[in-house]
Design a protein around this motif. Sequence first.
Motif, PDB file in Angstrom:
ATOM      1  N   UNK A   1      26.782  33.783  50.017  1.00 23.14           N
ATOM      2  CA  UNK A   1      27.025  33.587  48.810  1.00 23.14           C
ATOM      3  C   UNK A   1      25.387  33.769  48.564  1.00 23.14           C
ATOM      4  N   UNK A   2      25.120  34.871  47.472  1.00 29.03           N
ATOM      5  CA  UNK A   2      23.966  35.272  46.834  1.00 29.03           C
ATOM      6  C   UNK A   2      23.971  36.012  45.779  1.00 29.03           C
ATOM      7  N   UNK A   3      23.065  36.398  45.174  1.00 24.26           N
ATOM      8  CA  UNK A   3      22.860  36.954  43.891  1.00 24.26           C
ATOM      9  C   UNK A   3      21.566  37.755  43.627  1.00 24.26           C
ATOM     10  N   UNK A   4      21.630  38.676  42.605  1.00 27.12           N
ATOM     11  CA  UNK A   4      20.430  39.194  42.177  1.00 27.12           C
ATOM     12  C   UNK A   4      20.207  39.128  40.707  1.00 27.12           C
ATOM     13  N   UNK A   5      19.477  38.832  39.862  1.00 28.36           N
ATOM     14  CA  UNK A   5      19.250  38.781  38.439  1.00 28.36           C
ATOM     15  C   UNK A   5      18.573  40.286  38.186  1.00 28.36           C
ATOM     16  N   UNK A   6      18.916  40.628  37.050  1.00 30.35           N
ATOM     17  CA  UNK A   6      18.653  41.828  36.274  1.00 30.35           C
ATOM     18  C   UNK A   6      18.766  41.650  34.983  1.00 30.35           C
ATOM     19  N   UNK A   7      17.392  41.312  34.446  1.00 36.18           N
ATOM     20  CA  UNK A   7      17.339  41.083  33.075  1.00 36.18           C
ATOM     21  C   UNK A   7      17.884  39.803  32.677  1.00 36.18           C
ATOM     22  N   UNK A   8      18.997  39.830  31.604  1.00 36.13           N
ATOM     23  CA  UNK A   8      19.896  38.715  31.486  1.00 36.13           C
ATOM     24  C   UNK A   8      21.099  38.604  32.104  1.00 36.13           C
ATOM     25  N   UNK A   9      21.273  39.591  33.004  1.00 32.36           N
ATOM     26  CA  UNK A   9      22.590  39.614  34.060  1.00 32.36           C
ATOM     27  C   UNK A   9      22.257  38.950  35.187  1.00 32.36           C
ATOM     28  N   UNK A  10      23.256  38.410  35.674  1.00 27.55           N
ATOM     29  CA  UNK A  10      23.329  38.072  37.315  1.00 27.55           C
ATOM     30  C   UNK A  10      24.496  38.639  37.836  1.00 27.55           C
ATOM     31  N   UNK A  11      24.177  39.559  39.029  1.00 29.27           N
ATOM     32  CA  UNK A  11      25.181  39.738  40.114  1.00 29.27           C
ATOM     33  C   UNK A  11      25.139  38.932  41.121  1.00 29.27           C
ATOM     34  N   UNK A  12      26.427  38.322  41.327  1.00 30.07           N
ATOM     35  CA  UNK A  12      26.591  37.292  42.219  1.00 30.07           C
ATOM     36  C   UNK A  12      27.648  37.968  43.395  1.00 30.07           C
ATOM     37  N   UNK A  13      27.429  37.639  44.627  1.00 37.33           N
ATOM     38  CA  UNK A  13      28.463  38.104  45.624  1.00 37.33           C
ATOM     39  C   UNK A  13      28.648  37.018  46.761  1.00 37.33           C
ATOM     40  N   UNK A  14      30.076  37.268  47.219  1.00 34.36           N
ATOM     41  CA  UNK A  14      30.525  36.543  48.114  1.00 34.36           C
ATOM     42  C   UNK A  14      30.935  37.501  49.135  1.00 34.36           C
ATOM     43  N   UNK A  15      30.266  37.398  50.462  1.00 32.90           N
ATOM     44  CA  UNK A  15      30.460  38.243  51.594  1.00 32.90           C
ATOM     45  C   UNK A  15      31.017  37.374  52.840  1.00 32.90           C
ATOM     46  N   UNK A  16      31.992  38.248  53.408  1.00 32.19           N
ATOM     47  CA  UNK A  16      32.313  37.594  54.775  1.00 32.19           C
ATOM     48  C   UNK A  16      32.531  38.551  55.776  1.00 32.19           C
ATOM     49  N   UNK A  17      32.683  38.325  57.043  1.00 32.73           N
ATOM     50  CA  UNK A  17      32.734  39.291  58.238  1.00 32.73           C
ATOM     51  C   UNK A  17      34.236  39.080  58.887  1.00 32.73           C
ATOM     52  N   UNK A  18      35.142  38.917  57.727  1.00 38.04           N
ATOM     53  CA  UNK A  18      36.440  38.987  58.288  1.00 38.04           C
ATOM     54  C   UNK A  18      37.334  40.236  58.417  1.00 38.04           C
ATOM     55  N   UNK A  19      38.591  39.989  58.419  1.00 43.31           N
ATOM     56  CA  UNK A  19      39.567  41.508  58.682  1.00 43.31           C
ATOM     57  C   UNK A  19      39.288  42.717  57.699  1.00 43.31           C
ATOM     58  N   UNK A  20      38.840  42.385  56.441  1.00 41.65           N
ATOM     59  CA  UNK A  20      38.597  43.441  55.783  1.00 41.65           C
ATOM     60  C   UNK A  20      39.897  44.026  55.278  1.00 41.65           C
ATOM     61  N   UNK A  21      39.775  45.065  54.673  1.00 42.65           N
ATOM     62  CA  UNK A  21      40.994  45.868  54.046  1.00 42.65           C
ATOM     63  C   UNK A  21      40.822  47.429  53.983  1.00 42.65           C
ATOM     64  N   UNK A  22      41.846  48.154  53.744  1.00 39.93           N
ATOM     65  CA  UNK A  22      41.723  49.609  53.457  1.00 39.93           C
ATOM     66  C   UNK A  22      41.538  49.685  51.892  1.00 39.93           C
ATOM     67  N   UNK A  23      40.339  50.184  51.338  1.00 35.45           N
ATOM     68  CA  UNK A  23      40.154  50.338  50.087  1.00 35.45           C
ATOM     69  C   UNK A  23      40.966  51.383  49.278  1.00 35.45           C
ATOM     70  N   UNK A  24      41.881  51.874  49.849  1.00 32.92           N
ATOM     71  CA  UNK A  24      42.942  52.833  49.313  1.00 32.92           C
ATOM     72  C   UNK A  24      43.723  52.062  48.328  1.00 32.92           C
ATOM     73  N   UNK A  25      43.728  50.867  48.754  1.00 30.45           N
ATOM     74  CA  UNK A  25      44.762  49.846  47.931  1.00 30.45           C
ATOM     75  C   UNK A  25      44.182  49.049  47.087  1.00 30.45           C
ATOM     76  N   UNK A  26      42.906  49.365  46.906  1.00 31.01           N
ATOM     77  CA  UNK A  26      41.824  48.311  46.021  1.00 31.01           C
ATOM     78  C   UNK A  26      42.482  48.255  44.625  1.00 31.01           C
ATOM     79  N   UNK A  27      43.295  49.095  43.939  1.00 31.34           N
ATOM     80  CA  UNK A  27      43.784  48.962  42.658  1.00 31.34           C
ATOM     81  C   UNK A  27      44.736  47.956  42.538  1.00 31.34           C
ATOM     82  N   UNK A  28      45.335  47.472  43.600  1.00 27.88           N
ATOM     83  CA  UNK A  28      46.232  46.290  43.670  1.00 27.88           C
ATOM     84  C   UNK A  28      45.554  45.024  43.139  1.00 27.88           C
ATOM     85  N   UNK A  29      44.204  44.883  43.780  1.00 23.10           N
ATOM     86  CA  UNK A  29      43.730  43.340  43.620  1.00 23.10           C
ATOM     87  C   UNK A  29      43.102  43.054  42.416  1.00 23.10           C
TER      88      UNK A  29
END
Length: 393
Positions: A299-327
């Motif tokens: 879990x990490x993040x970067x600040x850009x001015x007044x915004x914060x980009x937070x990320x949660x990263x894993x090394x799991x099974x992943x998925x095909x981004x073709x179907x990402x619109x369902x998420x």
Amino acid sequence: MLASDAYADPSSDARFRLAMASSGIGMAIVSLDGAWLNVNPALCSLLGYAREALLGHNMREVVHPDDLGEADAAFSDLVHGRIDTIDAERLYLHSDGHALWVQVNTALMRDAESRPQYLISQLRDISAQREAERALRELNDTLELRVQARTADLQALNRQLELFAFGVSHDLRAPLRAIDSFSWLLEQHSHDQLDELGREHLQRIRGAATKMASMIDGLLELSRATRAELRPAPVDLSLLADWVGAELQDAHPGRLAEVVVQPDLHTIGDERLLKTMLGQLMDNAWKFSSERECTRIEVGGNSAGADLELWVRDQGSGFDMTYADKLGEPFQRLHGPEQGGGNGLGLAIAKRVIERHGGQLRIESIVGVGTTVRVLLPETRSLGPRSPEARAA
């Protein structure tokens, strides 16, 4: 009162006379005691009088009684040098008796020795503008009332939906607990009398009850994420992520795992809802890393001015981004139960919390490599000094 020769009249100048005659704005030359000395066609049209009917008469005769006191006071102040100009909206009377709004601009003219000589006045009909403003005010007033009424209706509806959701969940939990409990009792009591297929049926019944209970919990959480009152305050996201990571490890003590949280991640938001959001994202990372020898979540993040980009990263099974619109939509799954797939509500709950904070959700994934969920939280600020680790990130 008749015009007096004692007043110098600029309309004797041919250029000024032409300008007055051709102007689309009502113009007049007025004596120091308020008599019309000269008027142009536009003014006559504005007030509905012939030129001869106005000349020599006092201008206050066409001022509406409601505005007469204020008009007299302003005229006196101008003539006696207490103000430089008159710029006001006044009610005037048309020759047919109806009232009209007029924008009046009047200036005092002086001679070479700075002695007052006469006044030049411009009058413009603003009745249509005032009517439009009045109509707009009425529209705004009625709109505000309609919005208030609609808001009250929505609040009542939301309350009813909330009560319905909690009522349904309460009514469903009892029979589900009964199904699970009696299935377990039947299994314990009649284990030896049941063949392998019978025991499998009982396990499926208990599994379905557990799945249904999980779905009820998810729906309630989605309802809370949607309707709970936001209570913005400074939030330590690093602390919340550490908290969620500890809860995951406590719930699965036999699992080898490493949860790495970047320090000094701060935002402004609703702490309870943001913990829910992190809980859903980190729980997904945990579930979809179940096949790894060691589960690793970052879990990490970067600040850009007044915004914060937070990320949660894993090394799991992943998925095909073709179907990402369902998420992010309720009950949409890209993994089956054997891959750690849940009730299809976790990401929808997280997305709802993010949207209510004015943020955005973005996901990057590679099959067999892992997934990174990025959350943009706007209008945030860092509280306190950033650590060297955070600056390096």
